[in-house]
Design an enzyme around this catalytic site. Structure first.
Site, PDB file in Angstrom:
ATOM      1  N   SER A 141       0.692  -1.032   0.175  1.00 13.64           N
ATOM      2  CA  SER A 141      -0.082   0.258   0.278  1.00 13.64           C
ATOM      3  C   SER A 141       0.951   1.670   0.177  1.00 13.64           C
ATOM      4  O   SER A 141       2.272   0.908   0.269  1.00 13.64           O
ATOM      5  CB  SER A 141      -0.712  -0.453   1.283  1.00 13.64           C
ATOM      6  OG  SER A 141      -1.648   1.379   1.814  1.00 13.64           O
ATOM      7  N   TYR A 154      -1.683  -0.610  10.679  1.00  9.61           N
ATOM      8  CA  TYR A 154      -1.796  -1.264   9.604  1.00  9.61           C
ATOM      9  C   TYR A 154      -0.366  -0.549   8.750  1.00  9.61           C
ATOM     10  O   TYR A 154       0.262  -1.679   7.725  1.00  9.61           O
ATOM     11  CB  TYR A 154      -3.079  -0.723   8.933  1.00  9.61           C
ATOM     12  CG  TYR A 154      -2.673  -0.828   7.485  1.00  9.61           C
ATOM     13  CD1 TYR A 154      -3.012  -2.223   6.665  1.00  9.61           C
ATOM     14  CD2 TYR A 154      -2.757  -0.217   6.380  1.00  9.61           C
ATOM     15  CE1 TYR A 154      -3.838  -2.887   5.257  1.00  9.61           C
ATOM     16  CE2 TYR A 154      -2.709  -0.211   4.503  1.00  9.61           C
ATOM     17  CZ  TYR A 154      -2.866  -1.633   4.540  1.00  9.61           C
ATOM     18  OH  TYR A 154      -3.030  -2.076   3.011  1.00  9.61           O
TER      19      TYR A 154
END
Length: 264
Positions: A141, A154
Site C-alpha cells: 500500500s 496497518y
C-alpha cells in the site's frame, strides 16, 4: 513472462484485488491456486474461472497460521512441483488510535499482513530457487511509505513488507527469482467493511478499482523493479515525503489526525 500454463498462487483470493487478479491471470492462460480462509468464496471463484479452461486448485488457508501455510504449501507443491508466481495479497486493517486498539488487534494485522507473507515466501521460495525462476509479488500500500494516524499498525505491517522485500531483492540478485511490491492508494473493495471503518467515508473520488490494481500485479510479475506505485503519479508524493519530511509529514499528519478525532 508469458503466463500461459504458468502456475500462479494468490492469497486473499476470495474477494477484491485477489479475486480480480485470479481472473486476469486466468484470462492469459495461467493455472491458478486460490488461497483464502473462506472456502465457499474460493469455490465460487473456481467455478467462475472454469470458462478460461485453466487448472484451478482451491486451498482454504489462514495465512497468519504458519502450520496451515505449511500444509497448504505441501498440497500445492505435490501438484505443481513449484509455482511460477506467488502473489501475497492477503491483508486487512483495523481503524483506530493505538491507545484504543487492543494488543490482539494490533498483532492480528501484523500476523496476516506481514507474517503471512513471510510464511508463504519461506515455503515456496526454495523450489523457485531450485529451478532458478519465479517471481514474488507482494501487495502492500502507499501506507508502506506514510505512517498515518488511525492506521498506525496497518502502516507498520506494510512498512515491514516493503523493507523485507527490499532486503530479499538484494539476496535474490542473479538467482533467476524476482520480487516486486505493488503499492496502491485506496481501492474500492470490501477492505473497508471492517466495523472499525463504519463512521468513515467509504471511498475517496480518487480510489481505484480492483481491476486497475490487478493489472498492476500482472505487470509486477514481469518487472525487475522493487516497487510499483499505483497510480504512478503518487510516486512523486512518496519522493516529496522522503526528501522533505519536515515539510510533508506535518501536513499529512494533521489531515489524517483531524479525520481520526472527528469520529471519536
Amino acid at each position: 513472462m508469458d503466463f500461459k500454463n504458468k502456475s500462479v498462487l494468490i492469497t486473499g483470493a476470495s474477494s477484491g484485488i485477489g479475486k480480480q487478479s485470479a481472473i486476469e491471470f486466468a484470462k492469459l492462460g495461467a493455472d491458478i491456486i486460490l488461497v483464502a480462509r473462506r472456502k465457499e468464496k474460493l469455490d465460487e471463484l473456481a467455478n467462475e474461472l472454469e470458462k478460461f479452461n485453466v487448472s484451478v486448485l482451491v486451498c482454504p488457508c489462514d495465512v497468519s497460521n504458519k502450520e496451515q501455510v505449511k500444509e497448504m504449501s505441501k498440497a500445492v507443491l505435490e501438484k505443481f512441483d513449484s509455482i511460477d508466481i506467488l502473489v501475497n495479497n492477503a491483508g486487512f486493517a483495523i481503524y483506530g488510535s493505538v491507545k484504543d486498539l487492543s494488543i490482539d488487534e494490533i498483532e492480528s494485522q501484523m500476523e496476516t499482513n506481514y507474517f503471512g507473507m513471510m510464511y508463504c515466501i519461506k515455503n515456496f521460495l526454495p523450489s523457485m530457487l531450485e529451478k532458478k525462476s519465479g517471481h514474488i509479488v507482494n501487495v502492500a500500500s502507499v501506507a508502506a511509505s506514510f505512517g498515518l494516524p488511525g492506521i498506525a499498525s496497518y502502516c507498520a505491517s506494510k512498512f515491514a513488507m516493503l523493507g523485507f522485500s527490499e532486503g530479499l531483492k538484494h539476496e535474490l540478485y542473479d538467482t533467476g527469482v524476482g520480487i516486486t511490491v505493488v503499492s496502491p492508494i485506496m481501492v474500492r473493495t470490501d477492505f473497508f467493511d471492517h466495523p472499525s471503518f463504519e463512521k468513515m467515508p467509504k471511498y475517496s473520488p480518487t480510489s481505484l478499482s480492483s481491476k486497475t490494481v490487478a493489472k498492476a500485479i500482472l505487470k509486477a510479475a514481469n518487472s525487475s523493479r522493487l516497487e510499483i506505485i499505483v497510480p504512478s503519479v503518487v510516486r512523486s508524493a512518496v519522493w516529496l515525503k522522503h526528501t522533505f519530511p519536515f515539510f510533508i509529514n506535518p501536513i499529512i499528519g494533521k489531515s489524517f489526525k483531524k479525520q481520526l478525532d472527528s469520529i471519536k
